[in-house]
Design an enzyme around this catalytic site. Structure first.
Site, PDB file in Angstrom:
ATOM      1  CG  HIS A 284      -5.475   4.268   0.023  1.00  7.88           C
ATOM      2  ND1 HIS A 284      -6.821   4.546   0.030  1.00  7.88           N
ATOM      3  CD2 HIS A 284      -5.314   3.224  -0.838  1.00  7.88           C
ATOM      4  CE1 HIS A 284      -7.458   3.711  -0.777  1.00  7.88           C
ATOM      5  NE2 HIS A 284      -6.558   2.902  -1.304  1.00  7.88           N
TER       6      HIS A 284
ATOM      7  CG  HIS B 164      -2.288  -4.253  -4.341  1.00  8.52           C
ATOM      8  ND1 HIS B 164      -1.774  -2.987  -4.166  1.00  8.52           N
ATOM      9  CD2 HIS B 164      -3.601  -4.073  -4.633  1.00  8.52           C
ATOM     10  CE1 HIS B 164      -2.718  -2.086  -4.339  1.00  8.52           C
ATOM     11  NE2 HIS B 164      -3.839  -2.715  -4.622  1.00  8.52           N
TER      12      HIS B 164
END
Length: 419
Positions: free
Chosen positions: A255, A390
């Protein structure tokens, strides 16, 4: 803002690398087509097949719709119908026709009738990309998603997203999450481009200022993930469930990389819009990247980025997740574009070499979703190969400018984008 196109001799400027990224994208897209279910898109197993008990989920359906929309925008045949299927599913069985908003699975058959900001951010992103792709029903879906975000999730007082509610929008959860606000930031960048409404860029900056410039900066630029309703950190949150797929204990290096990239997208979007743009966006992005490389990469004697760290920066969950490495390479490419510094080129190549060696599955297709601490394929946290989003973005971002957002950028550049 002095934005450089790349570092000298960068892979971002190498035609062979650009072609490699494009080819890998086509391979990923072809594999993901099999995820289609009557009511949306589901999780694929290790060999790219739908398990017998597969069910349509809002997260996958929104991510797939967004991803397939970007394929269609580029002029790739065979994806328009998949975008349309995703839009119909999000407007139909995945939506709560009684109270509005979206369930986690079709008609809430998983028993979860709650409404989560994380999922609604992805619905908004999918709808915005489908609008750019000019698909039927997309504008109505986008209008619906914006209405729900405005009505229930956005807190003007906090400058951030509320986390979740019961089905009828009662019982607001006494929790605030960095993860949902991160994907809210991503969605808001896209909404600004599609709607032309600059409030989305202002909202994105308010989120970033709170989560990153305030809290992460005070934690050596390792992202604090969990907060109470008053935005006080919950450092012991999920201590007994450290490998949770969405709310793990401690800090999550992946993150940190994802936020770093989003800060650079936001900076460039605000510059292009003529808005006041704080210098700390780029500075914080670099610090996020540097700190998460320092503490996340190769800290247990093996290459790769660990999933989570404790508050002393020791590895807690040592598995290597594919999305973490996708975001690391994407952040490195953004920093190459923004700064031209050679260190980010070095990291960019490092991450792709690792992905090619360990994650990319040349036998059964797509990517291994995760690796164990010895870098062997694993299914301890996430089974199968459920995610296109992703990896697909990781092969697109190095070929696009920092702004506008991805679908809009592809619509503007697809004629010259190397396929």
């Amino acid at each position: 803002m002095d934005t450089l196109s790349s570092a000298p001799g960068s892979w971002l400027e190498a035609p062979a690398h650009q072609q490699w990224l494009a080819s890998e994208g086509l391979r990923l897209l072809g594999f993901a087509k099999a995820s289609k279910l009557p009511e949306g898109f589901g999780n694929l197993d290790e060999r790219g097949q739908l398990p017998a008990d597969a069910q349509a989920e809002t997260m996958n359906t929104a991510r797939m719709t967004h991803s397939f929309a970007m394929a269609h925008i580029q002029g790739l045949p065979g994806y328009a119908e998949l975008v349309d299927h995703g839009v119909r599913s999000l407007a139909g069985p995945l939506r709560d026709a009684l109270h509005g908003g979206w369930f986690a699975s079709a008609e809430a058959r998983d028993g979860n009738t709650g409404k989560a900001a994380y999922l609604h951010a992805f619905v908004a992103l999918a709808a915005s990309s489908a609008v750019v792709a000019q698909r039927p029903g997309a504008q109505a879906l986008l209008n619906d998603a914006i209405h729900i975000i405005d009505t229930y999730f956005w807190s003007e007082e906090e400058g951030a997203l509320r986390e979740s509610f019961a089905r009828d929008w009662s019982n607001e959860e006494a929790y605030r999450g960095a993860n949902s606000n991160m994907h809210g930031t991503e969605a808001f960048l896209a909404l600004a481009d599609v709607t032309g409404d600059l409030r989305w860029l202002n909202r994105a900056q308010r989120i970033v200022e709170r989560v990153i410039h305030q809290h992460a900066a005070a934690n050596d630029y390792l992202v604090v993930e969990h907060f109470d309703r008053d935005w006080q950190p919950l450092r012991e949150y999920n201590h007994d469930n450290p490998a949770d797929g969405f709310r793990p204990y401690g800090t999550t290096p992946g993150h940190g990389f994802e936020w770093a990239r989003l800060l650079l997208h936001l900076e460039e979007a605000r510059v292009q819009a003529g808005l006041l743009t704080p210098g700390w966006l780029a500075t914080d992005a670099q610090k996020l990247f540097d700190q998460n490389c320092l503490h996340g990469w190769n800290i247990d004697g093996a290459p790769g980025i660990v999933y989570t760290l404790d508050w002393d920066n020791r590895a807690v969950v040592r598995h290597r997740l594919h999305w973490t490495h996708c975001e690391a390479s994407a952040a490195a490419s953004a920093l190459i574009q923004r700064t031209g510094q050679a260190q980010y080129e070095t990291w960019y190549r490092c991450f792709w070499e690792f992905c090619e060696q360990h994650f990319i599955d040349r036998c059964d297709g797509s990517w291994h979703h995760e690796l164990d601490p010895q870098n062997r394929p694993s299914a301890d946290i996430w089974a199968g190969k459920p995610d296109l989003y992703h990896a697909w973005q990781a092969v697109l971002i190095p070929r696009l400018p920092l702004a506008p957002s991805m679908a809009t950028a592809l619509a503007q550049t697809s004629g010259s984008l190397l396929m």
